[in-house]
Design a protein around this motif. Structure first.
Motif, PDB file in Angstrom:
ATOM      1  N   PRO A  17      12.580   3.607  -5.574  1.00  0.00           N
ATOM      2  CA  PRO A  17      11.776   2.609  -6.273  1.00  0.00           C
ATOM      3  C   PRO A  17      12.547   1.958  -7.405  1.00  0.00           C
ATOM      4  N   THR A  18      12.268   0.696  -7.610  1.00  0.00           N
ATOM      5  CA  THR A  18      12.827  -0.003  -8.753  1.00  0.00           C
ATOM      6  C   THR A  18      12.004   0.372  -9.974  1.00  0.00           C
ATOM      7  N   PRO A  19      12.493   0.124 -11.197  1.00  0.00           N
ATOM      8  CA  PRO A  19      11.791   0.590 -12.393  1.00  0.00           C
ATOM      9  C   PRO A  19      10.339   0.159 -12.478  1.00  0.00           C
ATOM     10  N   ASP A  20      10.033  -1.069 -12.036  1.00  0.00           N
ATOM     11  CA  ASP A  20       8.648  -1.517 -12.154  1.00  0.00           C
ATOM     12  C   ASP A  20       7.771  -0.941 -11.056  1.00  0.00           C
ATOM     13  N   GLU A  21       8.332  -0.125 -10.174  1.00  0.00           N
ATOM     14  CA  GLU A  21       7.539   0.514  -9.135  1.00  0.00           C
ATOM     15  C   GLU A  21       7.482   2.028  -9.334  1.00  0.00           C
ATOM     16  N   LEU A  22       7.702   2.498 -10.544  1.00  0.00           N
ATOM     17  CA  LEU A  22       7.619   3.929 -10.817  1.00  0.00           C
ATOM     18  C   LEU A  22       6.182   4.407 -10.888  1.00  0.00           C
ATOM     19  N   VAL A  23       5.219   3.459 -10.905  1.00  0.00           N
ATOM     20  CA  VAL A  23       3.809   3.825 -10.836  1.00  0.00           C
ATOM     21  C   VAL A  23       3.286   3.432  -9.466  1.00  0.00           C
ATOM     22  N   PRO A  24       2.281   4.153  -8.945  1.00  0.00           N
ATOM     23  CA  PRO A  24       1.725   3.788  -7.641  1.00  0.00           C
ATOM     24  C   PRO A  24       1.141   2.385  -7.681  1.00  0.00           C
ATOM     25  N   SER A  25       1.328   1.637  -6.616  1.00  0.00           N
ATOM     26  CA  SER A  25       0.830   0.264  -6.600  1.00  0.00           C
ATOM     27  C   SER A  25       0.141  -0.095  -5.293  1.00  0.00           C
ATOM     28  N   ARG A  26       0.024   0.862  -4.387  1.00  0.00           N
ATOM     29  CA  ARG A  26      -0.664   0.594  -3.129  1.00  0.00           C
ATOM     30  C   ARG A  26      -1.248   1.900  -2.604  1.00  0.00           C
ATOM     31  N   TYR A  27      -2.366   1.764  -1.934  1.00  0.00           N
ATOM     32  CA  TYR A  27      -3.103   2.942  -1.467  1.00  0.00           C
ATOM     33  C   TYR A  27      -3.918   2.518  -0.249  1.00  0.00           C
ATOM     34  N   ALA A  28      -3.933   3.347   0.779  1.00  0.00           N
ATOM     35  CA  ALA A  28      -4.585   2.965   2.029  1.00  0.00           C
ATOM     36  C   ALA A  28      -5.757   3.876   2.354  1.00  0.00           C
ATOM     37  N   VAL A  29      -6.761   3.279   2.955  1.00  0.00           N
ATOM     38  CA  VAL A  29      -7.940   3.999   3.418  1.00  0.00           C
ATOM     39  C   VAL A  29      -8.187   3.605   4.863  1.00  0.00           C
ATOM     40  N   GLN A  30      -8.417   4.577   5.717  1.00  0.00           N
ATOM     41  CA  GLN A  30      -8.757   4.299   7.102  1.00  0.00           C
ATOM     42  C   GLN A  30     -10.277   4.329   7.240  1.00  0.00           C
ATOM     43  N   VAL A  31     -10.860   3.196   7.601  1.00  0.00           N
ATOM     44  CA  VAL A  31     -12.303   3.087   7.790  1.00  0.00           C
ATOM     45  C   VAL A  31     -12.536   2.949   9.291  1.00  0.00           C
TER      46      VAL A  31
END
Length: 309
Positions: A17-31
């Motif tokens: 990850p690049t420095p600005d991606e050290l925090v989670p930024s995407r999350y998936a849910v299967q519906v």
């Protein structure tokens, strides 16, 4: 699988990850058979009083103090969603777009969309919950439209499209600069994507199991998206619900064009969510904004999902 057994799953971060991606930024849910990916555009920091313009300042301050939040600028998450249903890839809202001086922590949507493996060329449909600048701005970034399909369909309620031809800000508490920005962004959006619009009156099925429905309130044409597959449900609530809504649904948000109707809408939606057990994702709930709503006496409470690692 019952609603109680639906399990969100976290998308694996980039290997380096690049420095600005050290925090989670995407999350998936299967519906059921439909994939829903929540993508963070970063954070907005409007004045704290904008979350409760009709509240007693002391009571509003106490609510913020109890949560160790600033009384000056309130952190609002800014979430958008990608839905994959059958052969359709649907983008629900698009964040704020280019960084604005007053919101330097937002404007992350473009590169985070790419990091999540979503190509703009693959997007078949866009659904707008409403046309405020923090929902259409990501589509106004230079070079974005050129990368999108010629047959792109943009779904928005007819009432919303009509409203922004001559918007009324008389009941909002938006600072003049933000009201001007909202006007400018809506006009630019209509000029850029007007030929792609697919308007609807009350509701429309965008894809199998994906239905957009007008609620009004926040704006005259504000809409939510209900997703259902194999008995499982998720609602993207747009700006109908905010973090403070569960403790004080009667508090008016400064960006609401009809605050009284917005209160009725959020109470109605919370009742629906509590009765159906549907997942909720909303624009300004803390990322990843995946949770459920439960009854709590005469009010409702937010129950965030346990992160699935």
């Amino acid at each position: 699988m019952s609603n109680a057994e639906i399990s969100p799953r976290k998308i694996i971060q980039q290997e380096r990850p690049t420095p600005d991606e050290l925090v989670p930024s995407r999350y998936a849910v299967q519906v059921g058979e439909i994939e829903v990916v929540v993508i963070s555009d970063g954070m907005l920091t409007p004045p704290a009083e904008s979350m409760a313009t009709n509240a007693n300042p002391a009571e509003r301050g106490a609510w913020l103090d109890e949560r160790f939040l600033s009384k000056e600028a309130f952190d609002w998450a800014l979430n958008a969603v990608v839905v994959r249903s059958g052969d359709q890839t649907i983008l629900i809202d698009s964040g704020i777009g280019e960084e604005y001086p007053d919101f330097p922590r937002a404007g992350q949507f473009g590169h985070r969309l790419e990091a999540a493996g979503v190509d703009l060329e693959s997007v078949t449909d866009v659904v707008l919950t409403h046309m405020h600048f923090d929902h259409v701005g990501g589509l106004l970034v230079e070079g974005v439209k050129e990368r999108m399909r010629a047959d792109l369909r943009v779904h928005v309620s007819a009432a919303e499209a009509k409203f922004w031809k001559s918007p009324d800000f008389s009941l909002t508490a938006m600072p003049p600069a933000l009201a001007d920005l909202a006007r400018k962004a809506s006009l630019e959006f209509m000029d850029m994507f007007g030929s792609h619009l697919r308007t609807f009156d009350e509701q429309s099925e965008v894809a199998p199991g994906v239905v957009v429905a007008r609620t009004g309130g926040h704006t005259p044409g504000h809409s939510v998206v209900r997703i259902s597959s194999r008995g499982e449900r998720l609602m993207f609530g747009g700006d109908a619900l905010f973090p403070v809504s569960f403790d004080h649904p009667e508090w008016h948000n400064g960006f609401e064009h009809d605050p009284e109707e917005a209160t009725r809408v959020r109470l109605r939606l919370m009742k629906e969510l509590a009765e159906t057990g549907s997942w909720l994702v909303s624009t300004h709930m803390p990322f990843p904004s995946v949770g459920r709503v439960a009854a709590a006496g005469d009010l409702y409470r937010w129950v965030p999902a346990w992160w699935d690692y």
